[in-house]
Design a protein around this motif. Structure first.
Motif, PDB file in Angstrom:
ATOM      1  N   GLY A   1       0.858  -1.184   0.000  1.00  0.00           N
ATOM      2  CA  GLY A   1       0.000   0.000   0.000  1.00  0.00           C
ATOM      3  C   GLY A   1       0.888   1.226   0.000  1.00  0.00           C
ATOM      4  O   GLY A   1       2.109   1.101   0.078  1.00  0.00           O
ATOM      5  N   PRO A   2       0.281   2.416  -0.110  1.00  0.00           N
ATOM      6  CA  PRO A   2       1.066   3.652  -0.249  1.00  0.00           C
ATOM      7  C   PRO A   2       2.139   3.808   0.818  1.00  0.00           C
ATOM      8  O   PRO A   2       1.959   3.363   1.954  1.00  0.00           O
ATOM      9  N   ASN A   3       3.217   4.492   0.429  1.00  0.00           N
ATOM     10  CA  ASN A   3       4.455   4.554   1.228  1.00  0.00           C
ATOM     11  C   ASN A   3       4.216   4.573   2.743  1.00  0.00           C
ATOM     12  O   ASN A   3       3.888   5.610   3.330  1.00  0.00           O
ATOM     13  N   PRO A   4       4.387   3.415   3.388  1.00  0.00           N
ATOM     14  CA  PRO A   4       4.054   3.331   4.815  1.00  0.00           C
ATOM     15  C   PRO A   4       4.990   4.155   5.692  1.00  0.00           C
ATOM     16  O   PRO A   4       4.607   4.585   6.773  1.00  0.00           O
ATOM     17  N   LEU A   5       6.223   4.394   5.201  1.00  0.00           N
ATOM     18  CA  LEU A   5       7.153   5.178   6.027  1.00  0.00           C
ATOM     19  C   LEU A   5       6.759   6.652   6.036  1.00  0.00           C
ATOM     20  O   LEU A   5       6.880   7.326   7.065  1.00  0.00           O
ATOM     21  N   TRP A   6       6.289   7.158   4.919  1.00  0.00           N
ATOM     22  CA  TRP A   6       5.833   8.552   4.890  1.00  0.00           C
ATOM     23  C   TRP A   6       4.641   8.724   5.840  1.00  0.00           C
ATOM     24  O   TRP A   6       4.562   9.705   6.587  1.00  0.00           O
ATOM     25  N   LEU A   7       3.727   7.754   5.801  1.00  0.00           N
ATOM     26  CA  LEU A   7       2.559   7.836   6.687  1.00  0.00           C
ATOM     27  C   LEU A   7       2.995   7.785   8.151  1.00  0.00           C
ATOM     28  O   LEU A   7       2.548   8.577   8.984  1.00  0.00           O
ATOM     29  N   LEU A   8       3.895   6.860   8.452  1.00  0.00           N
ATOM     30  CA  LEU A   8       4.336   6.696   9.839  1.00  0.00           C
ATOM     31  C   LEU A   8       5.147   7.901  10.316  1.00  0.00           C
ATOM     32  O   LEU A   8       5.005   8.339  11.464  1.00  0.00           O
ATOM     33  N   GLU A   9       5.985   8.411   9.444  1.00  0.00           N
ATOM     34  CA  GLU A   9       6.799   9.568   9.840  1.00  0.00           C
ATOM     35  C   GLU A   9       5.904  10.755  10.215  1.00  0.00           C
ATOM     36  O   GLU A   9       6.146  11.435  11.219  1.00  0.00           O
ATOM     37  N   ASP A  10       4.872  10.990   9.416  1.00  0.00           N
ATOM     38  CA  ASP A  10       3.921  12.062   9.746  1.00  0.00           C
ATOM     39  C   ASP A  10       3.146  11.742  11.029  1.00  0.00           C
ATOM     40  O   ASP A  10       2.995  12.586  11.909  1.00  0.00           O
ATOM     41  N   LEU A  11       2.661  10.512  11.115  1.00  0.00           N
ATOM     42  CA  LEU A  11       1.869  10.096  12.282  1.00  0.00           C
ATOM     43  C   LEU A  11       2.656  10.265  13.575  1.00  0.00           C
ATOM     44  O   LEU A  11       2.153  10.761  14.585  1.00  0.00           O
ATOM     45  N   ALA A  12       3.925   9.857  13.521  1.00  0.00           N
ATOM     46  CA  ALA A  12       4.760   9.842  14.729  1.00  0.00           C
ATOM     47  C   ALA A  12       5.051  11.240  15.267  1.00  0.00           C
ATOM     48  O   ALA A  12       5.460  11.389  16.422  1.00  0.00           O
ATOM     49  N   GLN A  13       4.821  12.250  14.443  1.00  0.00           N
ATOM     50  CA  GLN A  13       5.017  13.624  14.946  1.00  0.00           C
ATOM     51  C   GLN A  13       4.052  13.940  16.081  1.00  0.00           C
ATOM     52  O   GLN A  13       4.302  14.840  16.878  1.00  0.00           O
ATOM     53  N   ASN A  14       2.941  13.208  16.121  1.00  0.00           N
ATOM     54  CA  ASN A  14       1.979  13.426  17.203  1.00  0.00           C
ATOM     55  C   ASN A  14       2.007  12.305  18.236  1.00  0.00           C
ATOM     56  O   ASN A  14       1.049  12.130  19.004  1.00  0.00           O
ATOM     57  N   LEU A  15       3.075  11.526  18.211  1.00  0.00           N
ATOM     58  CA  LEU A  15       3.270  10.488  19.235  1.00  0.00           C
ATOM     59  C   LEU A  15       4.559  10.801  19.985  1.00  0.00           C
ATOM     60  O   LEU A  15       5.444  11.475  19.458  1.00  0.00           O
ATOM     61  N   ASP A  16       4.654  10.285  21.182  1.00  0.00           N
ATOM     62  CA  ASP A  16       5.876  10.472  21.963  1.00  0.00           C
ATOM     63  C   ASP A  16       6.484   9.082  22.183  1.00  0.00           C
ATOM     64  O   ASP A  16       6.198   8.417  23.180  1.00  0.00           O
ATOM     65  N   LEU A  17       7.292   8.655  21.206  1.00  0.00           N
ATOM     66  CA  LEU A  17       7.890   7.316  21.276  1.00  0.00           C
ATOM     67  C   LEU A  17       9.284   7.434  21.870  1.00  0.00           C
ATOM     68  O   LEU A  17      10.120   8.165  21.346  1.00  0.00           O
ATOM     69  N   ARG A  18       9.520   6.703  22.960  1.00  0.00           N
ATOM     70  CA  ARG A  18      10.809   6.805  23.668  1.00  0.00           C
ATOM     71  C   ARG A  18      11.546   5.469  23.605  1.00  0.00           C
ATOM     72  O   ARG A  18      10.902   4.412  23.579  1.00  0.00           O
ATOM     73  N   PRO A  19      12.878   5.513  23.648  1.00  0.00           N
ATOM     74  CA  PRO A  19      13.670   4.285  23.612  1.00  0.00           C
ATOM     75  C   PRO A  19      13.205   3.287  24.674  1.00  0.00           C
ATOM     76  O   PRO A  19      12.918   3.677  25.817  1.00  0.00           O
ATOM     77  N   GLY A  20      13.129   2.029  24.267  1.00  0.00           N
ATOM     78  CA  GLY A  20      12.765   0.970  25.202  1.00  0.00           C
ATOM     79  C   GLY A  20      11.278   0.720  25.321  1.00  0.00           C
ATOM     80  O   GLY A  20      10.861  -0.284  25.913  1.00  0.00           O
ATOM     81  N   MET A  21      10.452   1.618  24.790  1.00  0.00           N
ATOM     82  CA  MET A  21       9.005   1.384  24.865  1.00  0.00           C
ATOM     83  C   MET A  21       8.633   0.103  24.125  1.00  0.00           C
ATOM     84  O   MET A  21       9.316  -0.281  23.154  1.00  0.00           O
ATOM     85  N   ARG A  22       7.540  -0.534  24.533  1.00  0.00           N
ATOM     86  CA  ARG A  22       7.055  -1.737  23.845  1.00  0.00           C
ATOM     87  C   ARG A  22       5.888  -1.314  22.956  1.00  0.00           C
ATOM     88  O   ARG A  22       4.863  -0.818  23.446  1.00  0.00           O
ATOM     89  N   VAL A  23       6.081  -1.491  21.638  1.00  0.00           N
ATOM     90  CA  VAL A  23       5.118  -0.964  20.655  1.00  0.00           C
ATOM     91  C   VAL A  23       4.541  -2.104  19.825  1.00  0.00           C
ATOM     92  O   VAL A  23       5.288  -2.943  19.299  1.00  0.00           O
ATOM     93  N   LEU A  24       3.224  -2.127  19.709  1.00  0.00           N
ATOM     94  CA  LEU A  24       2.553  -3.084  18.827  1.00  0.00           C
ATOM     95  C   LEU A  24       2.337  -2.424  17.469  1.00  0.00           C
ATOM     96  O   LEU A  24       1.696  -1.371  17.383  1.00  0.00           O
ATOM     97  N   ASP A  25       2.891  -3.031  16.415  1.00  0.00           N
ATOM     98  CA  ASP A  25       2.650  -2.579  15.046  1.00  0.00           C
ATOM     99  C   ASP A  25       1.562  -3.500  14.493  1.00  0.00           C
ATOM    100  O   ASP A  25       1.827  -4.634  14.110  1.00  0.00           O
ATOM    101  N   LEU A  26       0.335  -3.006  14.480  1.00  0.00           N
ATOM    102  CA  LEU A  26      -0.825  -3.854  14.201  1.00  0.00           C
ATOM    103  C   LEU A  26      -1.176  -3.801  12.709  1.00  0.00           C
ATOM    104  O   LEU A  26      -1.496  -2.739  12.187  1.00  0.00           O
ATOM    105  N   GLY A  27      -1.117  -4.966  12.056  1.00  0.00           N
ATOM    106  CA  GLY A  27      -1.282  -5.015  10.603  1.00  0.00           C
ATOM    107  C   GLY A  27      -0.001  -4.572   9.930  1.00  0.00           C
ATOM    108  O   GLY A  27       0.001  -3.763   9.014  1.00  0.00           O
ATOM    109  N   SER A  28       1.102  -5.134  10.402  1.00  0.00           N
ATOM    110  CA  SER A  28       2.450  -4.675  10.014  1.00  0.00           C
ATOM    111  C   SER A  28       2.869  -5.132   8.624  1.00  0.00           C
ATOM    112  O   SER A  28       3.910  -4.689   8.123  1.00  0.00           O
TER     113      SER A  28
END
Ligand SMILES: C[S@@+](CC[C@H](N)C(=O)[O-])C[C@H]1O[C@@H](n2cnc3c(N)ncnc32)[C@H](O)[C@@H]1O
Length: 256
Positions: A32-59
């Motif tokens: 599907g359309p460039n998933p990294l571009w979507l994620l890079e934009d999305l992550a601007q409104n997330l606070d992801l810190r080293p060591g966090m446990r993240v579920l990538d759902l429908g990866s």
């Protein structure tokens, strides 16, 4: 004929982090359309810190999980239904993040995880397949710790299909009834906020999402085996649409 060079998928001004990834590698993992571009934009409104446990759902084939591990130094569980975990695991090993990303076969309504075991859940171009039912957000939140974050990038419309009265013909021709799951950003905001189970921290349409998608589909048409046949219907849909209806919604929230 429009020719898109692979390098057109490298846009450091707009997507600095994604631009560090080989576009040929990314196109090989295309679902599907460039998933990294979507994620890079999305992550601007997330606070992801080293060591966090993240579920990538429908990866899917795993590009977003590699990005999460490399860019944010988080531990990722890459959960997907259609892609065999062995295949995704091979992508993670080759990308050098095998120790940070675990591939799991999972159906989104029967997730095999402990309650409150994730700091964040991220889903790129997958929620439209399973996440629109009223009961889904409350179900998914079981797996998120209190204060945990949710980020979804999903195909969207600028107006609700319900309001239009029908799926516009150029979209229906390619996507069929499935476009009824392409809600507006405001639909998502209301749908989540009304539960009072989350605080919605952002809900908007991605800027020029249709253009990004078109660029991606044109690159696929040029550079993938059978790319022309596979991508031409989407190219035609997006060219006719020109941003009138088709977009992507980027929605983030925190569990209260
Ligand atoms: C369009 S692909 C996107 C994959 C990847 N996120 C990307 O952007 O390249 C949608 C993904 O959603 C997953 N999916 C669809 N329905 C699902 C379900 N019920 N449970 C888990 N995953 C599901 C599929 O396995 C597929 O990999």
């Amino acid at each position: 004929m429009f020719v898109t060079a692979l390098n057109d998928l490298v846009r450091p001004d707009r997507y600095p982090r994604s631009s560090r990834y080989d576009p040929a590698w990314l196109l090989d993992l295309d679902m599907g359309p460039n998933p990294l571009w979507l994620l890079e934009d999305l992550a601007q409104n997330l606070d992801l810190r080293p060591g966090m446990r993240v579920l990538d759902l429908g990866s899917g084939k795993g590009a977003t999980s590699v990005f999460l591990a490399r860019e944010y130094d988080v531990q990722v569980v890459a959960a997907d239904l259609w892609i065999a975990p062995e295949d995704a695991a091979a992508v993670f090993a080759e990308a050098g993040v095998g120790d940070q990303v675990e591939a799991v076969r999972a159906e989104a309504h029967a997730l095999p995880f402990e309650a409150e075991s994730f700091d964040a859940v991220v889903s790129v171009d997958a929620f439209e397949y399973f996440g629109t039912a009223d009961s889904y957000l409350p179900y998914l939140l079981r797996f998120l710790r209190p204060g945990g974050q949710l980020g979804v990038a999903t195909p969207a419309m600028t107006r609700e299909v319900r309001e239009l009265g029908a799926v516009p013909p150029h979209i229906k021709k390619v996507v069929g009834w499935e476009a009824i799951a392409w809600h507006t950003a405001e639909w998502w905001r209301f749908q989540w906020e009304i539960t009072e189970l989350v605080e919605v921290t952002s809900a908007h349409l991605q800027q020029d999402a249709w253009r990004d998608w078109l660029l991606w589909a044109r690159a696929g048409a040029e550079h993938q085996p059978d790319g022309r046949n596979a991508n031409q219907p989407v190219i035609d849909m997006l060219t006719e649409d020109a941003g009138e209806f088709v977009s992507f919604a980027l929605v983030t929230a925190r569990k209260v």
